[in-house]
Design a protein around this motif. Structure first.
Motif, PDB file in Angstrom:
ATOM      1  N   PHE A   1       0.837  -1.200   0.000  1.00 32.73           N
ATOM      2  CA  PHE A   1       0.000   0.000   0.000  1.00 32.73           C
ATOM      3  C   PHE A   1       0.872   1.250   0.000  1.00 32.73           C
ATOM      4  O   PHE A   1       1.828   1.346   0.770  1.00 32.73           O
ATOM      5  CB  PHE A   1      -0.918  -0.002   1.223  1.00 32.73           C
ATOM      6  N   LYS A   2       0.540   2.201  -0.849  1.00 31.46           N
ATOM      7  CA  LYS A   2       1.265   3.468  -0.915  1.00 31.46           C
ATOM      8  C   LYS A   2       0.417   4.617  -0.398  1.00 31.46           C
ATOM      9  O   LYS A   2       0.856   5.376   0.472  1.00 31.46           O
ATOM     10  CB  LYS A   2       1.698   3.753  -2.354  1.00 31.46           C
ATOM     11  N   GLU A   3      -0.823   4.747  -0.941  1.00 31.41           N
ATOM     12  CA  GLU A   3      -1.665   5.874  -0.536  1.00 31.41           C
ATOM     13  C   GLU A   3      -3.088   5.728  -1.066  1.00 31.41           C
ATOM     14  O   GLU A   3      -3.305   5.063  -2.068  1.00 31.41           O
ATOM     15  CB  GLU A   3      -1.086   7.190  -1.066  1.00 31.41           C
ATOM     16  N   PRO A   4      -4.033   6.398  -0.374  1.00 26.66           N
ATOM     17  CA  PRO A   4      -5.369   6.532  -0.946  1.00 26.66           C
ATOM     18  C   PRO A   4      -5.459   7.882  -1.659  1.00 26.66           C
ATOM     19  O   PRO A   4      -4.792   8.845  -1.261  1.00 26.66           O
ATOM     20  CB  PRO A   4      -6.264   6.534   0.292  1.00 26.66           C
ATOM     21  N   ARG A   5      -6.242   7.943  -2.702  1.00 28.30           N
ATOM     22  CA  ARG A   5      -6.566   9.218  -3.346  1.00 28.30           C
ATOM     23  C   ARG A   5      -8.036   9.139  -3.707  1.00 28.30           C
ATOM     24  O   ARG A   5      -8.424   8.312  -4.547  1.00 28.30           O
ATOM     25  CB  ARG A   5      -5.721   9.437  -4.604  1.00 28.30           C
ATOM     26  N   ALA A   6      -8.833   9.957  -3.044  1.00 26.10           N
ATOM     27  CA  ALA A   6     -10.271   9.876  -3.283  1.00 26.10           C
ATOM     28  C   ALA A   6     -10.922  11.244  -3.156  1.00 26.10           C
ATOM     29  O   ALA A   6     -10.470  12.092  -2.388  1.00 26.10           O
ATOM     30  CB  ALA A   6     -10.915   8.908  -2.294  1.00 26.10           C
ATOM     31  N   ASN A   7     -11.982  11.408  -3.906  1.00 21.03           N
ATOM     32  CA  ASN A   7     -12.865  12.547  -3.730  1.00 21.03           C
ATOM     33  C   ASN A   7     -13.907  12.156  -2.696  1.00 21.03           C
ATOM     34  O   ASN A   7     -14.317  10.987  -2.617  1.00 21.03           O
ATOM     35  CB  ASN A   7     -13.550  12.922  -5.046  1.00 21.03           C
ATOM     36  N   LEU A   8     -14.334  13.136  -1.922  1.00 23.33           N
ATOM     37  CA  LEU A   8     -15.358  12.928  -0.895  1.00 23.33           C
ATOM     38  C   LEU A   8     -16.632  13.632  -1.324  1.00 23.33           C
ATOM     39  O   LEU A   8     -16.590  14.760  -1.818  1.00 23.33           O
ATOM     40  CB  LEU A   8     -14.876  13.469   0.450  1.00 23.33           C
TER      41      LEU A   8
ATOM     42  N   TYR B   1     -22.339  12.961  -6.239  1.00 20.04           N
ATOM     43  CA  TYR B   1     -22.661  14.149  -7.024  1.00 20.04           C
ATOM     44  C   TYR B   1     -22.056  15.426  -6.422  1.00 20.04           C
ATOM     45  O   TYR B   1     -21.382  16.171  -7.104  1.00 20.04           O
ATOM     46  CB  TYR B   1     -24.181  14.287  -7.169  1.00 20.04           C
ATOM     47  N   GLN B   2     -22.310  15.649  -5.124  1.00 25.46           N
ATOM     48  CA  GLN B   2     -21.874  16.894  -4.486  1.00 25.46           C
ATOM     49  C   GLN B   2     -20.506  16.721  -3.827  1.00 25.46           C
ATOM     50  O   GLN B   2     -20.382  16.176  -2.738  1.00 25.46           O
ATOM     51  CB  GLN B   2     -22.904  17.354  -3.453  1.00 25.46           C
ATOM     52  N   LEU B   3     -19.458  17.204  -4.489  1.00 24.52           N
ATOM     53  CA  LEU B   3     -18.090  17.099  -3.992  1.00 24.52           C
ATOM     54  C   LEU B   3     -17.923  17.947  -2.734  1.00 24.52           C
ATOM     55  O   LEU B   3     -18.274  19.124  -2.726  1.00 24.52           O
ATOM     56  CB  LEU B   3     -17.103  17.565  -5.068  1.00 24.52           C
ATOM     57  N   VAL B   4     -17.384  17.322  -1.671  1.00 25.43           N
ATOM     58  CA  VAL B   4     -17.182  18.058  -0.415  1.00 25.43           C
ATOM     59  C   VAL B   4     -15.755  17.967   0.112  1.00 25.43           C
ATOM     60  O   VAL B   4     -15.458  18.515   1.171  1.00 25.43           O
ATOM     61  CB  VAL B   4     -18.171  17.610   0.694  1.00 25.43           C
ATOM     62  N   GLY B   5     -14.855  17.274  -0.608  1.00 28.05           N
ATOM     63  CA  GLY B   5     -13.496  17.222  -0.098  1.00 28.05           C
ATOM     64  C   GLY B   5     -12.633  16.173  -0.758  1.00 28.05           C
ATOM     65  O   GLY B   5     -12.982  15.602  -1.792  1.00 28.05           O
ATOM     66  N   GLN B   6     -11.473  15.921  -0.095  1.00 29.69           N
ATOM     67  CA  GLN B   6     -10.456  14.998  -0.591  1.00 29.69           C
ATOM     68  C   GLN B   6      -9.970  14.104   0.549  1.00 29.69           C
ATOM     69  O   GLN B   6      -9.953  14.513   1.704  1.00 29.69           O
ATOM     70  CB  GLN B   6      -9.246  15.779  -1.132  1.00 29.69           C
ATOM     71  N   HIS B   7      -9.525  12.892   0.166  1.00 26.04           N
ATOM     72  CA  HIS B   7      -8.937  11.944   1.110  1.00 26.04           C
ATOM     73  C   HIS B   7      -7.565  11.558   0.570  1.00 26.04           C
ATOM     74  O   HIS B   7      -7.422  11.260  -0.621  1.00 26.04           O
ATOM     75  CB  HIS B   7      -9.841  10.718   1.241  1.00 26.04           C
ATOM     76  N   TYR B   8      -6.548  11.568   1.432  1.00 20.74           N
ATOM     77  CA  TYR B   8      -5.161  11.330   1.024  1.00 20.74           C
ATOM     78  C   TYR B   8      -4.335  11.014   2.261  1.00 20.74           C
ATOM     79  O   TYR B   8      -4.874  11.005   3.382  1.00 20.74           O
ATOM     80  CB  TYR B   8      -4.609  12.563   0.303  1.00 20.74           C
ATOM     81  N   LEU B   9      -3.036  10.792   2.096  1.00 16.75           N
ATOM     82  CA  LEU B   9      -2.130  10.654   3.242  1.00 16.75           C
ATOM     83  C   LEU B   9      -1.516  12.013   3.531  1.00 16.75           C
ATOM     84  O   LEU B   9      -1.072  12.705   2.612  1.00 16.75           O
ATOM     85  CB  LEU B   9      -1.009   9.649   2.960  1.00 16.75           C
ATOM     86  N   ASP B  10      -1.466  12.389   4.820  1.00 15.02           N
ATOM     87  CA  ASP B  10      -0.842  13.659   5.191  1.00 15.02           C
ATOM     88  C   ASP B  10       0.689  13.516   5.200  1.00 15.02           C
ATOM     89  O   ASP B  10       1.222  12.440   4.892  1.00 15.02           O
ATOM     90  CB  ASP B  10      -1.387  14.176   6.530  1.00 15.02           C
ATOM     91  N   ALA B  11       1.388  14.569   5.568  1.00 18.37           N
ATOM     92  CA  ALA B  11       2.855  14.573   5.560  1.00 18.37           C
ATOM     93  C   ALA B  11       3.439  13.498   6.479  1.00 18.37           C
ATOM     94  O   ALA B  11       4.527  12.983   6.236  1.00 18.37           O
ATOM     95  CB  ALA B  11       3.385  15.945   5.954  1.00 18.37           C
ATOM     96  N   GLY B  12       2.704  13.128   7.531  1.00 20.73           N
ATOM     97  CA  GLY B  12       3.149  12.080   8.454  1.00 20.73           C
ATOM     98  C   GLY B  12       2.755  10.680   8.011  1.00 20.73           C
ATOM     99  O   GLY B  12       2.901   9.733   8.761  1.00 20.73           O
ATOM    100  N   LYS B  13       2.223  10.564   6.804  1.00 24.07           N
ATOM    101  CA  LYS B  13       1.776   9.287   6.222  1.00 24.07           C
ATOM    102  C   LYS B  13       0.561   8.697   6.932  1.00 24.07           C
ATOM    103  O   LYS B  13       0.344   7.488   6.929  1.00 24.07           O
ATOM    104  CB  LYS B  13       2.915   8.252   6.176  1.00 24.07           C
ATOM    105  N   ASN B  14      -0.251   9.561   7.548  1.00 26.79           N
ATOM    106  CA  ASN B  14      -1.513   9.139   8.155  1.00 26.79           C
ATOM    107  C   ASN B  14      -2.655   9.506   7.221  1.00 26.79           C
ATOM    108  O   ASN B  14      -2.584  10.521   6.519  1.00 26.79           O
ATOM    109  CB  ASN B  14      -1.730   9.832   9.504  1.00 26.79           C
ATOM    110  N   PRO B  15      -3.733   8.706   7.213  1.00 30.95           N
ATOM    111  CA  PRO B  15      -4.878   9.064   6.377  1.00 30.95           C
ATOM    112  C   PRO B  15      -5.473  10.394   6.825  1.00 30.95           C
ATOM    113  O   PRO B  15      -5.566  10.667   8.028  1.00 30.95           O
ATOM    114  CB  PRO B  15      -5.867   7.913   6.578  1.00 30.95           C
TER     115      PRO B  15
END
Length: 177
Positions: free
Chosen positions: A64-71, A78-92
């Motif tokens: 596993f490297k990272e998640p990349r998702a629209n929220l 339909y209604q985009l409200v954000g993003q999901h990713y790994l932060d600088a500390g490699k936490n979701p």
């Protein structure tokens, strides 16, 4: 009959009062004393890299490297409200358009009922920022996952390559009452 109806009413009341969903495994249930503050739907990818197996250097595995998702605010995505990713500390991390951001660390996981899906998770908040709703979050659940699982076999031909596996999930954010 009356006893079973009464039992159902008590279970239903507990679910309504405490936000416990009986379809969520006990191992990833949130503790009593929290309340649901946000229910967000994700659609994106889980990214994996083919690496040497640390237990057997003659084999490769997908790591596993990272998640990349629209929220999204709705299950139709339909209604985009954000993003999901790994932060600088490699936490979701989850960042929303209301200006809030939350990061977490996994406490527990449970297998998805869908054998081809990534596990369901219970996470504890490690950091928040901004002024929006998610800054109140203390626990996060990832449930109802579809897809996202790493390929089963990695081979030397794929070493160093990345693969993106599509997934959807629901994220529930909880605050203290």
């Amino acid at each position: 009959m009356i006893r079973s109806i009464f039992s159902f009413i008590l279970v239903f009341q507990a679910w309504v009062v405490f936000g416990q969903d009986s379809s969520i495994p006990a191992s990833i249930q949130v503790p009593m004393g929290v309340r649901l503050i946000s229910h967000i739907y994700a659609r994106g990818v889980q990214v994996y890299v083919c690496t040497k197996d640390p237990n057997d250097s003659s084999h490769c595995i997908w790591t596993f490297k990272e998640p990349r998702a629209n929220l999204y605010a709705d299950s139709s995505h339909y209604q985009l409200v954000g993003q999901h990713y790994l932060d600088a500390g490699k936490n979701p991390a989850w960042e929303t358009t209301d200006g809030s951001k939350v990061s977490g660390i996994k406490l527990q996981q449970a297998s998805s009922p869908d054998g081809l899906a990534i596990p369901w998770l219970l996470l504890k908040t490690t950091a928040t920022s901004g002024n929006g709703t998610l800054t109140q979050a203390v626990f996060i659940q990832r449930i109802r996952t579809k897809g996202g699982k790493a390929p089963v076999i990695g081979d030397r031909q794929n070493k160093g390559q990345s693969v993106e596996v599509a997934y959807t999930a629901e994220y529930l954010f909880y605050s203290e009452k």
